[in-house]
Each structure stands twice: as C-alpha cells, then as structure tokens.
Design an enzyme around this catalytic site. Structure first.
Site, mmCIF file in Angstrom:
data_model
loop_
_atom_site.group_PDB
_atom_site.id
_atom_site.type_symbol
_atom_site.label_atom_id
_atom_site.label_comp_id
_atom_site.label_asym_id
_atom_site.label_seq_id
_atom_site.Cartn_x
_atom_site.Cartn_y
_atom_site.Cartn_z
ATOM 1 N N ASN A 212 0.856 -1.541 -0.099
ATOM 2 C CA ASN A 212 0.149 0.115 0.267
ATOM 3 C C ASN A 212 0.909 1.174 0.357
ATOM 4 O O ASN A 212 0.407 1.956 -0.636
ATOM 5 C CB ASN A 212 -0.696 0.362 0.823
ATOM 6 C CG ASN A 212 -2.484 -0.834 0.783
ATOM 7 O OD1 ASN A 212 -2.057 -1.651 -0.221
ATOM 8 N ND2 ASN A 212 -3.215 -1.353 1.279
ATOM 9 N N ALA A 256 -2.254 10.871 -12.744
ATOM 10 C CA ALA A 256 -2.527 12.208 -11.983
ATOM 11 C C ALA A 256 -4.025 12.937 -11.494
ATOM 12 O O ALA A 256 -4.799 12.223 -12.456
ATOM 13 C CB ALA A 256 -2.010 13.842 -12.367
ATOM 14 N N CYS A 264 -8.360 2.885 3.185
ATOM 15 C CA CYS A 264 -6.985 1.683 3.438
ATOM 16 C C CYS A 264 -5.441 2.512 2.688
ATOM 17 O O CYS A 264 -4.825 3.256 3.925
ATOM 18 C CB CYS A 264 -6.704 1.182 2.306
ATOM 19 S SG CYS A 264 -8.535 -0.168 2.043
ATOM 20 N N LYS A 267 -3.978 5.849 5.593
ATOM 21 C CA LYS A 267 -4.812 5.196 7.039
ATOM 22 C C LYS A 267 -3.364 4.400 7.628
ATOM 23 O O LYS A 267 -2.717 4.423 7.745
ATOM 24 C CB LYS A 267 -5.731 4.643 8.118
ATOM 25 C CG LYS A 267 -6.288 4.116 7.533
ATOM 26 C CD LYS A 267 -6.377 2.225 8.086
ATOM 27 C CE LYS A 267 -7.046 1.385 7.513
ATOM 28 N NZ LYS A 267 -5.960 0.192 7.860
HETATM 29 C C1 UGA Z 1 -5.760 -0.480 -2.182
HETATM 30 C C2 UGA Z 1 -5.256 -1.149 -2.768
HETATM 31 O O1 UGA Z 1 -4.600 -0.596 -4.075
HETATM 32 C C3 UGA Z 1 -5.425 -2.756 -2.715
HETATM 33 O O2 UGA Z 1 -4.267 -3.136 -3.510
HETATM 34 C C4 UGA Z 1 -5.156 -3.203 -1.118
HETATM 35 O O3 UGA Z 1 -6.063 -4.446 -0.588
HETATM 36 C C5 UGA Z 1 -6.560 -1.835 -0.169
HETATM 37 O O4 UGA Z 1 -6.393 -0.394 -0.827
HETATM 38 C C6 UGA Z 1 -7.097 -2.718 1.156
HETATM 39 O O5 UGA Z 1 -5.599 -1.946 2.151
HETATM 40 O O6 UGA Z 1 -7.757 -2.808 1.258
HETATM 41 P P1 UGA Z 1 -8.613 0.894 -2.556
HETATM 42 O O7 UGA Z 1 -8.393 1.158 -1.058
HETATM 43 O O8 UGA Z 1 -9.884 0.243 -3.073
HETATM 44 O O9 UGA Z 1 -6.999 -0.432 -2.400
HETATM 45 O O10 UGA Z 1 -8.214 1.712 -3.277
HETATM 46 P P2 UGA Z 1 -6.702 1.625 -5.194
HETATM 47 O O11 UGA Z 1 -7.926 1.269 -6.348
HETATM 48 O O12 UGA Z 1 -5.506 1.230 -4.268
HETATM 49 O O13 UGA Z 1 -7.519 3.187 -5.392
HETATM 50 C C7 UGA Z 1 -7.078 4.433 -3.356
HETATM 51 C C8 UGA Z 1 -7.157 5.972 -3.901
HETATM 52 O O14 UGA Z 1 -6.474 6.188 -4.731
HETATM 53 C C9 UGA Z 1 -8.544 6.389 -5.552
HETATM 54 O O15 UGA Z 1 -8.881 7.538 -3.933
HETATM 55 C C10 UGA Z 1 -7.905 6.167 -6.221
HETATM 56 O O16 UGA Z 1 -9.004 7.222 -6.637
HETATM 57 C C11 UGA Z 1 -6.553 6.830 -5.626
HETATM 58 N N1 UGA Z 1 -5.779 6.628 -7.475
HETATM 59 C C12 UGA Z 1 -5.321 5.606 -7.464
HETATM 60 C C13 UGA Z 1 -5.062 8.004 -8.008
HETATM 61 O O17 UGA Z 1 -5.629 8.891 -7.538
HETATM 62 N N2 UGA Z 1 -4.803 7.501 -9.210
HETATM 63 C C14 UGA Z 1 -4.063 6.610 -9.798
HETATM 64 O O18 UGA Z 1 -3.587 5.843 -10.648
HETATM 65 C C15 UGA Z 1 -4.634 5.295 -8.948
#
Ligand code: UGA
Length: 437
Positions: A212, A256, A264, A267
């Site tokens: 993460n 971006a 997740c 925190k």
């Molecule tokens: C994240 C991890 O990706 C999972 O592998 C992990 O299991 C999970 O946390 C957890 O710890 O339980 P998640 O919180 O569902 O999963 O969301 P992500 O897809 O990782 O996105 C997180 C944030 O990053 C979102 O707000 C998304 O909009 C943002 N993001 C993502 C960006 O701003 N740019 C990107 O290129 C990708």
C-alpha cells in the site's frame, strides 16, 4: 472445509461469500445484528459490484450462513479474522481494539487443530503478539497471517483470483500444517495459477504495508510531477504515458488528479510510519510523510483552481461536484478527496451541490451541510462550474454540447484528467485539468 469469518464489513462479507463460492461451508459472524440480517437476506450493506449476485447464489446453496453469535464459530476448522483497523483518533497509529476483541472472543470457540488466520491490515509484530497469547490460552490451535490485497470495486474478482497469496506462518511443524490448511482453503485459486509465498509473520504483515505504501508513493509521485508540469506548462498525462511505457515503471497507478483516499492507503501509510517509529526505524519511512503531504496538497490546489475558474471569488457561486466516492464503483467516502474538496468549497462561501450514483447517503452522513442531489440534470442546472472529482463512467462520457444549455457558465474542472480538453474547449467550455496546460 468448514470456515468461520469474523467481521462482516467490506473485507469479511466479500471473503465469506467468496469462500462459499469456492465450495466451503462458511459461517460469517459480526456483532452488528443489522448487518447480519441484511446479509442473511442477500443484501449487502455497501455497494460492491457483483456481491449481491454472489450472495444470492451462495445463500441458495446453504453453504453460507450469517450469525451474531461467536459461539457459532465452533466446528469450523479455519477461522478468518476480518475486522477493521482504523486510524486511532488524534494519532497516526492503527487502532487494534477490534482485532484484539475478535481474537479474544474467538478463543472459547476453538477446537484442537484449528487454524486462526488474520487478514486485517495490522502493524508488524501484531501476529507474533497474538500467537503468544494463543499459546497461553489455547495451545492446541495455530495462528497464521494472510494479508488481503483486494481493491474496492473489484473485491469479488480479487478474492476469487488474487495476484498472489501470502501466508505468514510459524516455523516448524505448526507452520507446515498451517500451510497445508491454507492450501486447502485456496485450492480453487491455486488450481487456476495463483502464486503463493510462505513467509514468517513479520514479513507477511510488512508485505501488506509495503504494497500500500508503494501504491500511495506512485500516486503521489505523479501528482508531484503534475505540480511541476503546472509550473512548466507541460502535460502530466502525456508524461505518465511516456514513462509508463518503460516496463520497469508501468502505466498503472500513474493517474494524476485529486489524490488518493479511502479506508486503506491514507491510514495504512500513517500506521506504517507510526510503527516504524516504535521500532526505531522512523528514518526509513520519512518519505511517506512527503507522500501524505503531496496527497493532501492536491485538495488545496483544486480549491484554488476552482476559485480561479469562477473568476476569483467562490462567494455565492454555484458549484456542482460530480462524484464524491473515493473512487468509482464504490459508495465509500472514507477520507474521500472529493468530499473533502466539496466541504472546503462550501466553507469558503460557495453553494455546493454534490451528485454521485452511489455514495450520496454515506456522504450526507459525514457532511450534512452540503446539498445532495441524486438527479444529475437537477444537480448541474445553473452551475457556475462543474467539478469531475470521481471518474464514474457516466462522467467520463459527458457531452459538452448537451450540458452547455443547462449550466450558467461553461466551466469544467477535470479532477481526474479523464475528459478530452480539445473536445470541451471546442464546444466553448473553459477546461481545467490537473497538471495539464
Ligand atoms: C487499496 C489497494 O489498492 C488494495 O490492493 C488493498 O488491498 C486495499 O487498499 C486495502 O488495503 O484493503 P482501495 O482502497 O480499494 O485498494 O483503492 P485503490 O484502487 O488502491 O485506490 C486508492 C485511491 O487512489 C483512490 O482514491 C483512487 O482514486 C486513487 N488513485 C488510484 C489515484 O489517484 N491515481 C491512480 O492512478 C490510482
């Protein structure tokens, strides 16, 4: 196998349904009776694509049952701990009260040869502490740590066919037996080629924190590049495409925008820093403070860009926020950058209307003072600016020509860089992206 799942939140409800789908007999337990009765009726208390259908399917087989009584875990061979580890109030550290309570309450239901498996994201050292506790209170059972990597929005797929399985097990015979038991649980995905790694407790816990942290760092890296692009008049989306073509870098997680949020990444990086501090390794993770700062700076920047977009003052301006979930295909607004920006705009005098396909009622619970409008057309009517803050498909495909007659001023801020600036500008709109000229 007979399996119990303790905790029916995001992780536990999905895990329980998927374990039943894999053919196991599952009892899923939570102290919240309302959640239990919803799930038992085949309804999910959160939005996750595919989960209601899966619940419906497995409940009909009779292999999945929900209960609010921990004693119903008795008879299961493997017990998964799937409770939350939120940030402690006023601190960076994780709050382990739910993990500790679930673990303690499970002890009385254990039988000889049982395996207790932690899936929650915990500070390194937690598994060793719980294993010591287990040795004292019920030495005939073993503890393993099996971190979860599912993404909201893809949770069912990620659980049924994960990239990898990581088992943190004790050394010796207990570890071998735990590995065999987990291999039996995950025989389905392993048969389809999922790789699995067997490691010690501390490594298993750290794999999750490191994964993460890496993802958060990748997002903040590209957002830092967006700041430089803004200053230099360059385009961060083209920059991401170009560096992403290098296999060593990769294009994924280089979008971006307004930054990362959710229950997740924010925190977890903070809890990781706090734990490293306790271990005397805080210097190793000081860069995560910068990752966090870059991420939070995005929100301030978007408020400023919106102010400029509407002519220098937010006072009385009607701003419509499209998308308030922390990401698309989710109704989760925990630490949502979109909601935080909407609230900040309102506090600075704008009249903010928020619309979202799924997340309105959760958002309203957190910030009741904003206007929440489920009807898209009503939400955009007479707006001085539209802000795309969560890239739901329906917002990616908006037509600038259709919208033009509904708004007061043709201003659009693309907080996720998902719209085509050429098309919007050609239709007479003032388009503002993030890190794009
Ligand atoms: C994240 C991890 O990706 C999972 O592998 C992990 O299991 C999970 O946390 C957890 O710890 O339980 P998640 O919180 O569902 O999963 O969301 P992500 O897809 O990782 O996105 C997180 C944030 O990053 C979102 O707000 C998304 O909009 C943002 N993001 C993502 C960006 O701003 N740019 C990107 O290129 C990708």
């Amino acid at each position: 196998m007979r399996i119990s799942v303790i905790g029916c939140g995001y992780l536990g409800a999905v895990h329980a349904a998927c374990m039943a789908k894999l053919g196991h007999e599952v009892v899923a337990i939570d102290v919240d009776e309302r959640k239990i009765s919803e799930l038992q009726a085949g309804r999910s208390h959160f939005f996750e694509p595919g989960l209601p259908e899966l619940l419906h399917e497995v409940l009909q087989t009779g292999r999945l049952k929900f209960s609010s009584n921990i004693a119903d875990a008795r008879g299961s061979q493997v017990h998964f701990l799937c409770v939350g580890t939120p940030q402690r109030k006023g601190e960076y550290a994780a709050d382990l009260k739910y993990v500790d309570a679930a673990f303690s309450s499970l002890i009385d239901a254990l039988e000889a040869g049982n395996l207790v498996v932690g899936k929650s994201t915990v500070p390194v050292g937690t598994a060793a502490r719980l294993a010591d506790d287990l040795l004292e209170r019920f030495p005939e059972a073993t503890l393993a740590w099996n971190p979860e990597f599912l993404r909201e929005g893809f949770a069912v797929k990620d659980t049924l066919s994960p990239d990898r399985l990581v088992y943190g097990v004790p050394s010796g015979e207990d570890g071998h037996r735990a590995t065999e038991q987990l291999d039996e649980v995950y025989a389905g995905p392993m048969g389809l080629g999922t790789r699995r790694l067997v490691v010690d407790y501390a490594t298993a816990e750290l794999v999750k924190s490191a994964a993460n942290s890496f993802l958060a760092t990748k997002i903040s890296f590209i957002n830092a590049m967006a700041e430089v692009c803004d200053a230099a008049g360059a385009d961060v989306t083209l920059l991401a495409d170009a560096i992403g073509m290098d296999d060593r870098i990769g294009r994924k997680f280089l979008n971006a925008g307004i930054g990362f949020g959710g229950g997740c990444l924010p925190k977890d990086i903070r809890a990781f820093m706090a734990r490293a501090g306790e271990l005397g390794a805080d210097q190793a993770l000081t860069f995560l403070r910068e990752v966090d700062d870059i991420n939070l700076r995005r929100r301030i920047r978007v408020v400023e860009l919106t102010r400029q977009l509407v002519g220098g003052s937010l006072l009385g301006k009607r701003i419509t926020v499209l998308g308030v979930a922390f990401k698309p295909n989710s109704d989760d607004v925990r630490d949502s950058p979109a909601l935080s920006i909407a609230a900040q705009l309102q506090l600075q005098g704008a009249d903010v209307t928020v619309t979202d396909p799924e997340a309105l009622s959760n958002a309203k619970g957190r910030f009741p003072e904003l206007t929440y409008e489920p009807d898209f057309n009503a939400a955009v009517t007479k707006a001085n600016a539209l802000l795309v803050l969560t890239e739901w498909d329906q917002y990616r495909s908006l037509s600038p020509a259709d919208l033009a007659s509904q708004v007061t001023s043709k201003n659009i801020l693309d907080g996720r860089n998902v719209l085509d600036p050429v098309q919007w500008r050609a239709a007479g709109w003032t388009y503002q992206g993030i890190g794009r000229p």
